[in-house]
Design an enzyme around this catalytic site. Structure first.
Site, PDB file in Angstrom:
ATOM      1  CE  LYS A  30      24.210  56.078  15.825  1.00 16.73           C
ATOM      2  NZ  LYS A  30      23.111  55.808  15.118  1.00 16.73           N
ATOM      3  NE  ARG A  31      19.864  56.088  25.092  1.00 18.62           N
ATOM      4  CZ  ARG A  31      19.782  55.523  26.384  1.00 18.62           C
ATOM      5  NH1 ARG A  31      19.092  56.025  27.118  1.00 18.62           N
ATOM      6  NH2 ARG A  31      20.391  54.171  26.658  1.00 18.62           N
ATOM      7  CB  CYS A  52      42.037  48.950  58.918  1.00 19.40           C
ATOM      8  SG  CYS A  52      43.062  48.379  57.526  1.00 19.40           S
ATOM      9  CG  HIS A 115      42.662  53.004  56.428  1.00 17.54           C
ATOM     10  ND1 HIS A 115      42.717  51.564  56.509  1.00 17.54           N
ATOM     11  CD2 HIS A 115      41.511  53.312  56.460  1.00 17.54           C
ATOM     12  CE1 HIS A 115      41.398  51.251  56.559  1.00 17.54           C
ATOM     13  NE2 HIS A 115      40.729  52.341  56.275  1.00 17.54           N
ATOM     14  CG  ASN A 155      39.330  42.026  43.867  1.00 19.09           C
ATOM     15  OD1 ASN A 155      39.161  41.807  42.667  1.00 19.09           O
ATOM     16  ND2 ASN A 155      39.410  41.036  44.890  1.00 19.09           N
ATOM     17  CB  SER A 163      37.288  42.690  52.336  1.00 22.31           C
ATOM     18  OG  SER A 163      38.602  42.309  52.317  1.00 22.31           O
ATOM     19  CG  HIS A 166      45.356  49.575  54.383  1.00 24.82           C
ATOM     20  ND1 HIS A 166      45.436  50.017  55.616  1.00 24.82           N
ATOM     21  CD2 HIS A 166      46.388  49.398  53.849  1.00 24.82           C
ATOM     22  CE1 HIS A 166      46.907  50.270  55.721  1.00 24.82           C
ATOM     23  NE2 HIS A 166      47.455  49.963  54.511  1.00 24.82           N
ATOM     24  CG  HIS A 168      44.448  44.943  49.962  1.00 16.32           C
ATOM     25  ND1 HIS A 168      43.378  45.732  50.197  1.00 16.32           N
ATOM     26  CD2 HIS A 168      43.905  43.916  49.468  1.00 16.32           C
ATOM     27  CE1 HIS A 168      42.227  45.211  50.185  1.00 16.32           C
ATOM     28  NE2 HIS A 168      42.593  43.986  49.752  1.00 16.32           N
ATOM     29  CD  GLN A 170      43.393  38.613  47.644  1.00 16.95           C
ATOM     30  OE1 GLN A 170      43.344  37.519  47.760  1.00 16.95           O
ATOM     31  NE2 GLN A 170      42.024  39.507  47.637  1.00 16.95           N
ATOM     32  CD  GLU A 184      44.793  36.747  28.063  1.00 21.14           C
ATOM     33  OE1 GLU A 184      45.794  37.186  28.295  1.00 21.14           O
ATOM     34  OE2 GLU A 184      43.819  37.461  28.507  1.00 21.14           O
ATOM     35  CG  HIS A 298      48.217  41.390  28.699  1.00 21.10           C
ATOM     36  ND1 HIS A 298      49.034  40.383  28.270  1.00 21.10           N
ATOM     37  CD2 HIS A 298      47.132  41.133  29.009  1.00 21.10           C
ATOM     38  CE1 HIS A 298      48.076  39.333  28.254  1.00 21.10           C
ATOM     39  NE2 HIS A 298      46.838  40.032  28.840  1.00 21.10           N
ATOM     40  CE  LYS A 313      27.453  45.388  30.340  1.00 16.34           C
ATOM     41  NZ  LYS A 313      26.145  45.375  29.489  1.00 16.34           N
ATOM     42  CE1 TYR A 318      21.872  37.412  23.670  1.00 13.60           C
ATOM     43  CE2 TYR A 318      23.961  38.857  23.934  1.00 13.60           C
ATOM     44  CZ  TYR A 318      23.154  37.826  23.319  1.00 13.60           C
ATOM     45  OH  TYR A 318      23.708  37.484  22.236  1.00 13.60           O
ATOM     46  CD  GLU A 319      25.172  41.827  29.652  1.00 15.14           C
ATOM     47  OE1 GLU A 319      24.150  41.418  29.858  1.00 15.14           O
ATOM     48  OE2 GLU A 319      25.590  43.066  29.175  1.00 15.14           O
TER      49      GLU A 319
HETATM   50  P1  H2U Z   1      40.151  41.786  48.877  1.00 15.42           P
HETATM   51  O1  H2U Z   1      41.498  42.149  48.349  1.00 15.42           O
HETATM   52  O2  H2U Z   1      39.040  41.378  48.122  1.00 15.42           O
HETATM   53  O3  H2U Z   1      39.523  42.711  49.871  1.00 15.42           O
HETATM   54  O4  H2U Z   1      40.666  40.495  49.705  1.00 15.42           O
HETATM   55  C1  H2U Z   1      41.334  40.816  50.979  1.00 15.42           C
HETATM   56  C2  H2U Z   1      42.270  39.422  51.398  1.00 15.42           C
HETATM   57  O5  H2U Z   1      42.723  39.528  52.830  1.00 15.42           O
HETATM   58  C3  H2U Z   1      40.835  38.195  51.465  1.00 15.42           C
HETATM   59  O6  H2U Z   1      41.641  37.341  50.641  1.00 15.42           O
HETATM   60  C4  H2U Z   1      42.422  38.387  53.297  1.00 15.42           C
HETATM   61  C5  H2U Z   1      40.987  37.663  52.933  1.00 15.42           C
HETATM   62  O7  H2U Z   1      41.098  36.501  53.043  1.00 15.42           O
HETATM   63  N1  H2U Z   1      42.438  38.628  55.046  1.00 15.42           N
HETATM   64  C6  H2U Z   1      43.254  38.045  55.720  1.00 15.42           C
HETATM   65  O8  H2U Z   1      44.216  37.445  54.993  1.00 15.42           O
HETATM   66  N2  H2U Z   1      43.558  38.345  56.885  1.00 15.42           N
HETATM   67  C7  H2U Z   1      42.499  39.278  57.638  1.00 15.42           C
HETATM   68  O9  H2U Z   1      42.739  39.419  58.763  1.00 15.42           O
HETATM   69  C8  H2U Z   1      41.589  39.824  56.710  1.00 15.42           C
HETATM   70  C9  H2U Z   1      41.633  39.358  55.366  1.00 15.42           C
HETATM   71 ZN    ZN Z   2      44.243  50.296  57.052  1.00 14.54          ZN
END
Ligand code: H2U
Ligand code: ZN
Length: 349
Positions: A30-31, A52, A115, A155, A163, A166, A168, A170, A184, A298, A313, A318-319
């Site tokens: 609230k604050r 990279c 990148h 991520n 990591s 750039h 991306h 997965q 779900e 979704h 956070k 507790y969580e």
């Molecule tokens: P993040 O989305 O958490 O950054 O993970 C990147 C993925 O890219 C990670 O699962 C893969 C890693 O295994 N990777 C490759 O496949 N080749 C690479 O040369 C480095 C990272």
């Molecule tokens: Zn890059």
């Protein structure tokens, strides 16, 4: 005695998608926000980084070389958590020692050769291409006989364990349904058999009437902070129509998905004027060859930031041991996100 209300009193909220509860402690938030909102010293990244592993032409950590790609680029994860040729098998000595083998495929999708180009700063065509790849991979992987679930996720930001900056995402596709999806699936199937409509269709209809937790919308999608949100600025992107997967979206809806992904990530960046970290992913129909009318497409966005570009956070104590908890209410978070400018802060001044 006061009458119980969600603005002032500690309470629990129910998540109908998972059948779990979140503890909300609005009296602690609230604050007014005190002190300065620190801005992250955003690193200026180059368009091309010779070090990279995702940039065009570069060598990856696994030793393979990236092509000189010009839009999106998809490759099998060099350090895949799941492999397609794992032998089938089970170990089930008794209920205390159970294990089974798992088959799957892991891929990485580079969003752009650039990148330093994040989704909120891309042009519309660039994001449409990402959506096209998501649909294509969901369909292609989903058709494999040993793949019953295709998890697309992103991520973003080192705070989320990403990591590499750039842009991306997965895909981890596998034989068994992952645990969050099982929760779900069960809840949505129960709801569908009881009501004959999808849980999220009915939920979004109500949210659109209430207008308390809506962040932004377009013709095909609604972004809201769910009533049961755990992370401070957690959101869901939900299709207005009950589509069970991205494969069911028509062209207009795919374009609208690209648009809403950008609308939301711009608002996120603007919130603390930083490249906003999060984990996001799709939840949609398993690819087990069955019909899943209960599944309603979704995306979940789980961002860790709480109060500024650096204050996050923590899900600890507790969580971890008892129950997820939050202070600021879903309604307050939605209002903050809703009232932000729609233009990216970097191009705003
Ligand atoms: P993040 O989305 O958490 O950054 O993970 C990147 C993925 O890219 C990670 O699962 C893969 C890693 O295994 N990777 C490759 O496949 N080749 C690479 O040369 C480095 C990272
Ligand atoms: Zn890059």
């Amino acid at each position: 005695m006061d009458v119980f209300n969600l603005k002032d009193h500690p309470h629990r909220r129910y998540n109908p998608l998972t059948a779990e509860w979140v503890l909300v402690s609005p009296h602690r938030a609230k604050r007014p926000w005190q002190g300065q909102v620190e801005k992250h010293d955003n690193n200026i990244l180059p368009e091309y980084d010779p070090d990279c592993y995702l940039c065009p032409g570069n060598l990856r950590a696994g030793g393979k070389q990236n092509p000189d790609y010009t839009d999106t680029f998809i490759f099998i994860n060099d350090f895949s958590s799941l492999l397609s040729d794992t032998p089938a098998g089970k170990i089930g000595e008794n209920e205390l020692f159970m294990a089974e083998s798992e088959q799957g495929v892991c891929k990485v999708i580079c969003f752009s050769p650039r990148h330093n180009l994040t989704v909120p700063e891309m042009n519309n065509d660039e994001i449409k291409r990402i959506v096209r790849v998501w649909v294509q991979e969901y369909e292609v992987l989903g058709k494999l006989d040993y793949i019953n679930h295709v998890q697309i996720f992103e991520n973003k930001g080192s705070i989320m364990g990403c990591s590499n900056p750039h842009p991306h995402c997965q895909i981890w596709a596998q034989k068994n349904l992952p645990v969050e999806v099982v929760k779900e699936q069960k809840q949505q199937a129960n709801y569908y058999s009881k009501h004959g409509s999808t849980l999220l269709f009915d939920y979004v209809e109500l949210e659109l009437t209430k207008q308390e937790r809506i962040v932004c919308t377009n013709d095909s999608f609604v972004v809201l902070v769910p009533f049961w949100a755990v992370w401070p600025f957690e959101t869901m992107v939900v299709s207005r129509k009950p589509k069970s997967s991205i494969a069911q979206l028509n062209e207009k809806e795919r374009n609208d998905l690209a648009d809403i992904y950008q609308q939301l990530t711009i608002r996120y960046d603007n919130l603390f004027e930083t490249s906003f970290p999060y984990s996001m992913g799709f939840h949609q129909s398993p690819t087990d060859g069955k019909n899943h009318p209960e599944w309603h497409l979704h995306m979940h966005f789980y961002p860790p930031l709480l109060r500024s570009a650096t204050i996050k956070k923590f899900m600890v104590g507790y969580e971890m041991l008892a129950n997820p908890q939050r202070d600021i209410t879903a309604e307050q978070s939605a209002e903050k996100l809703r009232t932000l400018t729609k233009k990216h802060y970097k191009t705003n001044h």
